[in-house]
Design a protein around this motif. Structure first.
Motif, PDB file in Angstrom:
ATOM      1  N   VAL A   6       0.813  -1.218   0.000  1.00  0.00           N
ATOM      2  CA  VAL A   6       0.000   0.000   0.000  1.00  0.00           C
ATOM      3  C   VAL A   6       0.846   1.266   0.000  1.00  0.00           C
ATOM      4  O   VAL A   6       0.561   2.217  -0.724  1.00  0.00           O
ATOM      5  CB  VAL A   6      -0.972  -0.007   1.199  1.00  0.00           C
ATOM      6  N   SER A   7       1.888   1.320   0.814  1.00  0.00           N
ATOM      7  CA  SER A   7       2.689   2.546   0.894  1.00  0.00           C
ATOM      8  C   SER A   7       3.804   2.597  -0.139  1.00  0.00           C
ATOM      9  O   SER A   7       4.449   3.633  -0.310  1.00  0.00           O
ATOM     10  CB  SER A   7       3.286   2.708   2.298  1.00  0.00           C
ATOM     11  N   LEU A   8       4.051   1.491  -0.851  1.00  0.00           N
ATOM     12  CA  LEU A   8       5.136   1.448  -1.836  1.00  0.00           C
ATOM     13  C   LEU A   8       4.856   2.385  -3.012  1.00  0.00           C
ATOM     14  O   LEU A   8       3.731   2.460  -3.502  1.00  0.00           O
ATOM     15  CB  LEU A   8       5.303   0.042  -2.391  1.00  0.00           C
ATOM     16  N   LEU A   9       5.891   3.047  -3.469  1.00  0.00           N
ATOM     17  CA  LEU A   9       5.816   3.861  -4.682  1.00  0.00           C
ATOM     18  C   LEU A   9       6.925   3.387  -5.606  1.00  0.00           C
ATOM     19  O   LEU A   9       8.099   3.379  -5.229  1.00  0.00           O
ATOM     20  CB  LEU A   9       6.001   5.345  -4.354  1.00  0.00           C
ATOM     21  N   LEU A  10       6.558   2.961  -6.811  1.00  0.00           N
ATOM     22  CA  LEU A  10       7.546   2.515  -7.783  1.00  0.00           C
ATOM     23  C   LEU A  10       7.807   3.607  -8.805  1.00  0.00           C
ATOM     24  O   LEU A  10       6.872   4.215  -9.327  1.00  0.00           O
ATOM     25  CB  LEU A  10       7.062   1.266  -8.525  1.00  0.00           C
ATOM     26  N   THR A  11       9.062   3.845  -9.096  1.00  0.00           N
ATOM     27  CA  THR A  11       9.394   4.738 -10.199  1.00  0.00           C
ATOM     28  C   THR A  11       9.024   4.046 -11.507  1.00  0.00           C
ATOM     29  O   THR A  11       8.836   2.822 -11.545  1.00  0.00           O
ATOM     30  CB  THR A  11      10.891   5.065 -10.213  1.00  0.00           C
ATOM     31  N   PRO A  12       8.925   4.787 -12.602  1.00  0.00           N
ATOM     32  CA  PRO A  12       8.641   4.138 -13.891  1.00  0.00           C
ATOM     33  C   PRO A  12       9.636   3.034 -14.242  1.00  0.00           C
ATOM     34  O   PRO A  12       9.248   1.984 -14.752  1.00  0.00           O
ATOM     35  CB  PRO A  12       8.703   5.302 -14.881  1.00  0.00           C
ATOM     36  N   ASP A  13      10.918   3.242 -13.972  1.00  0.00           N
ATOM     37  CA  ASP A  13      11.910   2.214 -14.263  1.00  0.00           C
ATOM     38  C   ASP A  13      11.681   0.969 -13.420  1.00  0.00           C
ATOM     39  O   ASP A  13      11.838  -0.166 -13.897  1.00  0.00           O
ATOM     40  CB  ASP A  13      13.324   2.750 -14.027  1.00  0.00           C
ATOM     41  N   GLU A  14      11.320   1.166 -12.160  1.00  0.00           N
ATOM     42  CA  GLU A  14      11.051   0.020 -11.287  1.00  0.00           C
ATOM     43  C   GLU A  14       9.804  -0.733 -11.742  1.00  0.00           C
ATOM     44  O   GLU A  14       9.757  -1.969 -11.700  1.00  0.00           O
ATOM     45  CB  GLU A  14      10.907   0.494  -9.838  1.00  0.00           C
ATOM     46  N   MET A  15       8.788  -0.011 -12.214  1.00  0.00           N
ATOM     47  CA  MET A  15       7.581  -0.675 -12.708  1.00  0.00           C
ATOM     48  C   MET A  15       7.898  -1.467 -13.968  1.00  0.00           C
ATOM     49  O   MET A  15       7.384  -2.585 -14.157  1.00  0.00           O
ATOM     50  CB  MET A  15       6.498   0.363 -12.987  1.00  0.00           C
ATOM     51  N   ALA A  16       8.736  -0.927 -14.824  1.00  0.00           N
ATOM     52  CA  ALA A  16       9.147  -1.663 -16.020  1.00  0.00           C
ATOM     53  C   ALA A  16       9.895  -2.928 -15.639  1.00  0.00           C
ATOM     54  O   ALA A  16       9.725  -3.992 -16.265  1.00  0.00           O
ATOM     55  CB  ALA A  16      10.018  -0.772 -16.912  1.00  0.00           C
ATOM     56  N   ALA A  17      10.726  -2.846 -14.598  1.00  0.00           N
ATOM     57  CA  ALA A  17      11.446  -4.029 -14.128  1.00  0.00           C
ATOM     58  C   ALA A  17      10.474  -5.066 -13.580  1.00  0.00           C
ATOM     59  O   ALA A  17      10.677  -6.279 -13.761  1.00  0.00           O
ATOM     60  CB  ALA A  17      12.458  -3.626 -13.053  1.00  0.00           C
ATOM     61  N   ALA A  18       9.413  -4.620 -12.922  1.00  0.00           N
ATOM     62  CA  ALA A  18       8.404  -5.548 -12.409  1.00  0.00           C
ATOM     63  C   ALA A  18       7.690  -6.258 -13.555  1.00  0.00           C
ATOM     64  O   ALA A  18       7.431  -7.470 -13.490  1.00  0.00           O
ATOM     65  CB  ALA A  18       7.406  -4.808 -11.530  1.00  0.00           C
ATOM     66  N   ASP A  19       7.358  -5.508 -14.600  1.00  0.00           N
ATOM     67  CA  ASP A  19       6.714  -6.118 -15.774  1.00  0.00           C
ATOM     68  C   ASP A  19       7.618  -7.189 -16.388  1.00  0.00           C
ATOM     69  O   ASP A  19       7.163  -8.290 -16.729  1.00  0.00           O
ATOM     70  CB  ASP A  19       6.397  -5.046 -16.821  1.00  0.00           C
ATOM     71  N   ALA A  20       8.899  -6.851 -16.525  1.00  0.00           N
ATOM     72  CA  ALA A  20       9.835  -7.788 -17.138  1.00  0.00           C
ATOM     73  C   ALA A  20      10.018  -9.033 -16.271  1.00  0.00           C
ATOM     74  O   ALA A  20      10.054 -10.173 -16.776  1.00  0.00           O
ATOM     75  CB  ALA A  20      11.183  -7.109 -17.378  1.00  0.00           C
ATOM     76  N   ALA A  21      10.130  -8.842 -14.958  1.00  0.00           N
ATOM     77  CA  ALA A  21      10.304  -9.976 -14.052  1.00  0.00           C
ATOM     78  C   ALA A  21       9.067 -10.861 -14.042  1.00  0.00           C
ATOM     79  O   ALA A  21       9.164 -12.092 -13.942  1.00  0.00           O
ATOM     80  CB  ALA A  21      10.608  -9.475 -12.641  1.00  0.00           C
ATOM     81  N   SER A  22       7.903 -10.237 -14.169  1.00  0.00           N
ATOM     82  CA  SER A  22       6.658 -11.005 -14.221  1.00  0.00           C
ATOM     83  C   SER A  22       6.629 -11.891 -15.461  1.00  0.00           C
ATOM     84  O   SER A  22       6.246 -13.076 -15.397  1.00  0.00           O
ATOM     85  CB  SER A  22       5.461 -10.049 -14.213  1.00  0.00           C
ATOM     86  N   ALA A  23       7.052 -11.332 -16.597  1.00  0.00           N
ATOM     87  CA  ALA A  23       7.089 -12.119 -17.840  1.00  0.00           C
ATOM     88  C   ALA A  23       8.082 -13.276 -17.724  1.00  0.00           C
ATOM     89  O   ALA A  23       7.802 -14.403 -18.151  1.00  0.00           O
ATOM     90  CB  ALA A  23       7.450 -11.219 -19.013  1.00  0.00           C
ATOM     91  N   PRO A 208       2.911 -10.806  -9.015  1.00  0.00           N
ATOM     92  CA  PRO A 208       3.100 -11.269  -7.634  1.00  0.00           C
ATOM     93  C   PRO A 208       3.717 -10.189  -6.748  1.00  0.00           C
ATOM     94  O   PRO A 208       4.628  -9.462  -7.158  1.00  0.00           O
ATOM     95  CB  PRO A 208       4.042 -12.465  -7.788  1.00  0.00           C
ATOM     96  N   ALA A 209       3.214 -10.118  -5.516  1.00  0.00           N
ATOM     97  CA  ALA A 209       3.711  -9.116  -4.576  1.00  0.00           C
ATOM     98  C   ALA A 209       5.205  -9.269  -4.333  1.00  0.00           C
ATOM     99  O   ALA A 209       5.920  -8.273  -4.139  1.00  0.00           O
ATOM    100  CB  ALA A 209       2.945  -9.209  -3.259  1.00  0.00           C
ATOM    101  N   ARG A 210       5.714 -10.501  -4.368  1.00  0.00           N
ATOM    102  CA  ARG A 210       7.150 -10.704  -4.134  1.00  0.00           C
ATOM    103  C   ARG A 210       7.980  -9.992  -5.201  1.00  0.00           C
ATOM    104  O   ARG A 210       9.066  -9.464  -4.905  1.00  0.00           O
ATOM    105  CB  ARG A 210       7.477 -12.198  -4.095  1.00  0.00           C
ATOM    106  N   ILE A 211       7.482  -9.955  -6.435  1.00  0.00           N
ATOM    107  CA  ILE A 211       8.206  -9.268  -7.510  1.00  0.00           C
ATOM    108  C   ILE A 211       8.192  -7.761  -7.275  1.00  0.00           C
ATOM    109  O   ILE A 211       9.216  -7.083  -7.440  1.00  0.00           O
ATOM    110  CB  ILE A 211       7.601  -9.625  -8.880  1.00  0.00           C
ATOM    111  N   ILE A 212       7.034  -7.241  -6.887  1.00  0.00           N
ATOM    112  CA  ILE A 212       6.950  -5.802  -6.614  1.00  0.00           C
ATOM    113  C   ILE A 212       7.924  -5.422  -5.507  1.00  0.00           C
ATOM    114  O   ILE A 212       8.661  -4.424  -5.614  1.00  0.00           O
ATOM    115  CB  ILE A 212       5.512  -5.411  -6.223  1.00  0.00           C
ATOM    116  N   ARG A 213       7.974  -6.220  -4.455  1.00  0.00           N
ATOM    117  CA  ARG A 213       8.884  -5.915  -3.346  1.00  0.00           C
ATOM    118  C   ARG A 213      10.347  -6.027  -3.777  1.00  0.00           C
ATOM    119  O   ARG A 213      11.198  -5.258  -3.322  1.00  0.00           O
ATOM    120  CB  ARG A 213       8.604  -6.832  -2.160  1.00  0.00           C
ATOM    121  N   GLU A 214      10.639  -6.985  -4.648  1.00  0.00           N
ATOM    122  CA  GLU A 214      12.024  -7.172  -5.098  1.00  0.00           C
ATOM    123  C   GLU A 214      12.533  -5.984  -5.908  1.00  0.00           C
ATOM    124  O   GLU A 214      13.703  -5.612  -5.809  1.00  0.00           O
ATOM    125  CB  GLU A 214      12.123  -8.449  -5.941  1.00  0.00           C
ATOM    126  N   VAL A 215      11.670  -5.403  -6.737  1.00  0.00           N
ATOM    127  CA  VAL A 215      12.132  -4.316  -7.606  1.00  0.00           C
ATOM    128  C   VAL A 215      11.997  -2.948  -6.945  1.00  0.00           C
ATOM    129  O   VAL A 215      12.573  -1.964  -7.434  1.00  0.00           O
ATOM    130  CB  VAL A 215      11.361  -4.303  -8.950  1.00  0.00           C
TER     131      VAL A 215
END
Length: 493
Positions: A6-23, A208-215
């Motif tokens: 809930v309190s996490l804020l991802l930069t655009p680069d971090e969100m892109a990394a999450a998308d890539a890790a999810s794939a 997955p939440a684990r990916i969001i936390r990792e990036v």
């Protein structure tokens, strides 16, 4: 949505990394796009039930792909939908190309759009990763939509808004509602981005939440879950000295009110004892106004050093109404081994040679808190302040590392930063906190938390949040005196 995000804020680069890790983890990327697009359509129908026509603006990337999925879902629900594309849609690739092929609706060039009464624009032109000014065609459509008063549902962020800095890049839509995915971005909270997003809804598309936390980096929205475990709670055996002795330095006669505001707030915020250190000429006026707060004469740095040897002082506030110059510098440097909130005149006193301050507080765990507003920040950190490539968060973090201090970069989007790279964006402060003396109260609250043993960064973050809650309790039309009396607000956690 996972509560830990809930309190996490991802930069655009971090969100892109999450998308890539999810794939890479085996989740089909088009499935994520399909969920996003259907969530957009559901939000459009829910928030704009009276729309006569939904107009999907689809860009040349995956944000545009979300828009094509949303347009198809809206049409399937029986809504009237028009689609407008930016660029040549035949050049679309990957998931965005698949989304357009499945859409089944014809589209027109973006520039031919003409607003009609009852329109709702689904803005899927650009996502959070935009780094350049919007094309002239987009700027013109933004102007046209704004002048016509057309409601906008933004996908991820209003197009034209930088997701990292929260600033428009040559123009940005004013959205009534924004739907974003998995987490918010700094641009949703930093100004003017916050005011352009309207209501922000976060939808879980299945990464997955684990990916969001990792990036995730170290940016969060400020809130009690980040520091409440460090708040001191009085026990049955607590006495005033265990709650800390806060010292607040007063200016000369005629400039004493700011220090008393800080001292009052410090006492309300939980310090066991508060003493105003006052020059001789200000002793009578301070004595006339103080009751539960004690008073001690301090004229020179020698007086201060004697006081430090003989009194059990836990933390200090220096700056509010103190005066700018050599005395402020001497007092601050004499406190170099102790928890100190340096505010207002104390900050400005180091504008000619800020390295003297940084060097004095360079060792050990950070125990200096600097609370500059925009102008004071520019005086201490002129090169950082004028670097427009940096976001407010990045400026605060860079300054905190340089000063080895917790930085409270004040404003309607106050950022609290630590030398270790953590940064919290505060959002709970009501607009009426922008009143004379409000910053003096904040300094006192942070000082009280330092006196009670909180680390500098957590004390700064908690102080800013509690200051905002006190403002809400005090209500519209409050004065700084009202705010100080509410500084003892406690949270129901």
């Amino acid at each position: 949505m996972d509560a830990s995000l809930v309190s996490l804020l991802l930069t655009p680069d971090e969100m892109a990394a999450a998308d890539a890790a999810s794939a890479r983890s085996g989740i089909p990327s088009f499935d994520l796009m399909d969920r996003a697009g259907r969530a957009i359509a559901a939000a459009a129908l829910r928030h704009f039930p009276g729309a006569l026509r939904f107009v999907a603006f689809c860009g040349p990337g995956n944000n545009g792909g979300d828009g094509y999925v949303a347009a198809r879902a809206l049409a399937e629900a029986g809504a009237t939908v028009d689609v407008h594309h930016l660029g040549d849609p035949r050049t679309l690739k990957g998931d965005a190309r698949q989304a357009r092929d499945l859409c089944g609706l014809s589209s027109k060039p973006l520039e031919v759009y003409q607003p009609r009464a009852g329109d709702v624009v689904v803005d899927a032109l650009f996502g959070a990763g935009l780094t350049r000014n919007v094309p002239d065609i987009v700027a013109e459509v933004i102007r046209k939509v704004g002048e016509a008063g057309i409601s906008v549902l933004a996908v991820d962020l209003p197009s034209g808004l930088c997701g990292r800095r929260g600033v428009p890049l040559g123009g940005a839509f004013q959205a009534a509602h924004t739907i974003t995915f998995m987490t918010r971005k700094p641009g949703h909270l930093l100004l003017p981005g916050r005011s352009l997003c309207g209501d922000v809804e976060v939808f879980d598309i299945g990464i997955p939440a684990r990916i969001i936390r990792e990036v995730a980096g170290r940016i969060r929205e400020n809130g009690p879950e980040l520091w409440s475990g460090l708040l001191a709670e009085p026990g049955s055996d607590t006495h005033k000295y265990r709650r800390g002795h806060l010292a607040v330095f007063s200016g000369e006669a005629g400039k004493t009110g700011a220090a008393r505001l800080s001292a009052t707030a410090g006492l309300k915020a939980g310090a066991g004892l508060v003493t105003v250190g006052s020059p001789s000429d200000a002793m009578p006026v301070n004595a006339a106004w103080l009751t539960a707060i004690m008073l001690y004469r301090v004229d020179t740095v020698k007086d201060l050093e004697n006081w430090l040897r003989t009194a059990k002082l836990a933390a200090f506030v220096l700056g509010p109404g103190f005066g700018i110059g050599k005395k402020a510098r001497q007092f601050a440097l004499a406190l170099k081994g102790r928890p100190l909130v340096l505010d207002a005149d104390g900050i400005t006193s180091f504008k000619e040679k800020p390295s003297d301050l940084y060097d004095a507080f360079a060792g050990g765990e950070p125990h200096l808190v600097l609370t500059p507003h925009e102008g004071e920040f520019a005086r201490l950190f002129p090169d950082i302040a004028t670097d427009d490539s940096l976001s407010k968060v990045e400026k605060a973090v860079t300054a905190a590392a340089r000063a080895h201090a917790a930085i409270v970069y004040k404003g309607a989007d106050t950022v609290i930063a630590s030398p270790d790279g953590r940064a919290y964006i505060n959002t709970n402060g009501p607009p009426w906190l922008a009143t004379a003396g409000s910053g003096d109260v904040l300094a006192g609250v942070i000082g009280a938390l330092l006196a009670q043993g909180m680390p500098a960064f957590e004390a700064a973050a908690a102080g800013v949040y509690l200051h905002g809650e006190a403002g809400k309790r005090a209500g519209r039309g409050m004065t700084a005196e009202d705010l100080a009396t509410h500084a003892g607000v406690r949270l129901d956690l």
